[in-house]
Design a protein around this motif. Sequence first.
Motif, PDB file in Angstrom:
ATOM      1  N   MET A 114       0.806  -1.222   0.000  1.00  0.00           N
ATOM      2  CA  MET A 114       0.000   0.000   0.000  1.00  0.00           C
ATOM      3  C   MET A 114       0.840   1.273   0.000  1.00  0.00           C
ATOM      4  N   ALA A 115       0.423   2.221  -0.838  1.00  0.00           N
ATOM      5  CA  ALA A 115       0.968   3.576  -0.724  1.00  0.00           C
ATOM      6  C   ALA A 115       0.428   4.166   0.577  1.00  0.00           C
ATOM      7  N   THR A 116       1.186   5.065   1.194  1.00  0.00           N
ATOM      8  CA  THR A 116       0.716   5.692   2.431  1.00  0.00           C
ATOM      9  C   THR A 116      -0.115   6.951   2.163  1.00  0.00           C
ATOM     10  N   SER A 117      -0.334   7.276   0.883  1.00  0.00           N
ATOM     11  CA  SER A 117      -1.348   8.269   0.531  1.00  0.00           C
ATOM     12  C   SER A 117      -2.674   7.521   0.381  1.00  0.00           C
ATOM     13  N   ILE A 118      -3.789   8.271   0.316  1.00  0.00           N
ATOM     14  CA  ILE A 118      -5.082   7.603   0.088  1.00  0.00           C
ATOM     15  C   ILE A 118      -5.009   6.872  -1.239  1.00  0.00           C
ATOM     16  N   LYS A 119      -4.606   7.575  -2.274  1.00  0.00           N
ATOM     17  CA  LYS A 119      -4.422   6.983  -3.599  1.00  0.00           C
ATOM     18  C   LYS A 119      -3.093   7.464  -4.153  1.00  0.00           C
ATOM     19  N   GLY A 142     -11.356  14.645  -0.945  1.00  0.00           N
ATOM     20  CA  GLY A 142     -10.551  14.046   0.116  1.00  0.00           C
ATOM     21  C   GLY A 142      -9.247  13.454  -0.426  1.00  0.00           C
ATOM     22  N   TRP A 143      -9.236  13.084  -1.700  1.00  0.00           N
ATOM     23  CA  TRP A 143      -8.022  12.479  -2.255  1.00  0.00           C
ATOM     24  C   TRP A 143      -6.866  13.478  -2.336  1.00  0.00           C
ATOM     25  N   LEU A 193      -3.101   8.754   3.814  1.00  0.00           N
ATOM     26  CA  LEU A 193      -4.164   7.834   4.212  1.00  0.00           C
ATOM     27  C   LEU A 193      -4.905   8.396   5.419  1.00  0.00           C
ATOM     28  N   GLY A 194      -6.236   8.428   5.313  1.00  0.00           N
ATOM     29  CA  GLY A 194      -7.046   9.045   6.358  1.00  0.00           C
ATOM     30  C   GLY A 194      -7.632  10.348   5.852  1.00  0.00           C
TER      31      GLY A 194
END
Lengths: 362, 362
Positions: free
Chosen positions: B178-183, B201-202, B226-227
């Motif tokens: 997983m990337a630690t960004s949302i996307k 939110g992205w 993320l979050g």
Amino acid sequence: MTYYYNADDLKNYITRFFVHYGVPKEHAEIIADVTIAADLRGVDSHGIGKLYVYYGNRLAAGLIDPKTSGKTIRETGSTILVDGENGLGHVVGYKAMEKCMQKAQETGLGIASVNHSNHYGIAGYYAMMALQENMIGISLTNSEALIAPTFGKKRVLGTNPIAVAVPSGKERPYVLDMATSIKPLGRVLIHEALGKKIPLGWGIDPDGNLTEDPQKVHEGGAVLPLGGTEEMSGYKGYGLSLLVDILSGVLSGGGFGLDVGSPLATEGSIANVGHFFMAINIESIRPLTEFRRDMDTLIHQIKSSPKAPGQQRIFIHGEKEFDIEDTNKQSGIPIAGTVVEDLKARGDRIGVEFDPQPVRIE
Amino acid sequence: MTYYYNADDLKNYITRFFVHYGVPKEHAEIIADVTIAADLRGVDSHGIGKLYVYYGNRLAAGLIDPKTSGKTIRETGSTILVDGENGLGHVVGYKAMEKCMQKAQETGLGIASVNHSNHYGIAGYYAMMALQENMIGISLTNSEALIAPTFGKKRVLGTNPIAVAVPSGKERPYVLDMATSIKPLGRVLIHEALGKKIPLGWGIDPDGNLTEDPQKVHEGGAVLPLGGTEEMSGYKGYGLSLLVDILSGVLSGGGFGLDVGSPLATEGSIANVGHFFMAINIESIRPLTEFRRDMDTLIHQIKSSPKAPGQQRIFIHGEKEFDIEDTNKQSGIPIAGTVVEDLKARGDRIGVEFDPQPVRIE
């Protein structure tokens, strides 16, 4: 009404409290230090307010062994496996982290895998123990199921925290201490108690639908993993919660998933909580002075970067808590009046009078 | 139009491609395997489509050393420090993970800390190398700054991925990647290319405000950790991204924060990417058969738990990708027509003809 206390006065009380339940004094002092570290850093959810509900009630019910500090049952160059022997999580965790750092002193790295333990207070405490040894510390633990997985509606994983502490130079250390849910259940309960809605995304109702009603999350619903919905990559938070359970529960041979007991339970079987501790000896990889200098540079890059509208300050993880600790060391640790009353009433009942004198009352 | 290819045919081409740039054949085969593992698992963003933009262009510009596989410059019982010597990240990463697993064979644990490297393809590949040795594998890397920290508006941290692979028994392994960004930014760019809005939110616009306009995120804005927002605990994703940078960049003495180069750059200095690899030898802590059995139990608990409305299946991390891999191994790896045309045109230009024959075209 809020009462303010000196940290040492509260620690002395907590020590007496645990000694009352048959905990050796040296162990009781460890628990007191971990507990007051939470209150000092503003993490009330794991502070003195939990003395009875997480520990006292269970000790009284004979559900925790007050004497043991765990036993190392397997060892390699860099790893130890510890049987927590159903002891108090703080003591078992503290001793395991100490041994883990000894391993890291010898080989550069150490892991302590712990089974059959209990709730150990704030995860960050054990990670921060590494700071004094100029190491990077990691502390994970599993906990009773509260999170629903992506596409699920039942609580199957704990809010399983991740704590990591990293030394820096002139800047304060980086201290991440996060539940892998968006928010801990406790935050939902506070909203419920205040009659307030929760933001849409924090949790689901018993049918698996997003809800703003904290009571529905509390009664039969579930909290969501970091990220929340699938669109916002909630499966990543779910993956992290699962990872913490694998490293804490499955790797150690402790409880995992649905089988981790609640610290609130006053009857039934043992909690069988699992922990995972790790220490990285920085000097084995890089000279410490260089590492510290680069940490400061990175922290400075981030903190001095342009702010979002309406914001004055960017925080590094742990920074807010260090600020609170500074304040609380100077002007006392604030404890809510209701908590103080409860400690007094319960203390009288078990014959361990809550005697610390507040330095001020507001 | 989509072309379907056998994995081996594509690997042969990629090997020839890198040999053309002076990469030793044995190394080129490693890169081919890592690259096609991405396409096989449906992770197009790190597959053959990036051959020129991440690697070919930079090799042609002399910005990557085609020969080296890195050099171990420091060693303890459980740790190694590797100078990537500005080599290809796949080769440097593969060799470092191998050494890391040797350490874990000896002491139960291994870490390889790597500096002066380049983009290494999918992080999950190196974590999954551990599965064959019955170990838990971890692979982290930093990357060019794209994420704004909580309360900030400037890109200061990479989408720094976390990959972890854990063996199981009858069930498929757990593979988080997983990337630690949302996307990842790539997902934003796809929306931009299609003229579609992104979910709020992205990402943020150059002024630091949330935006649904992918172009504003792309041009001067930033993706969110993320979050997402603070209310949804975006500071946790920010903390994880920072942690990956500390372990990959600061610990290794490589680049970090704003100083990590882009794999897209065709001029300027070296990328100085840092990686962090870790292996945990399960047998040093617990008998493997017991570990595998408990992994299956935990996976089963989660997958068989009640589903949210409209959902039929709960996935474990990596499961979707294993499904895609099964399909692609049977009926060919789908490559978009535009990518195939580009590979052909560019191949003709450099004199390495793109010659794999599709098994079918749709």
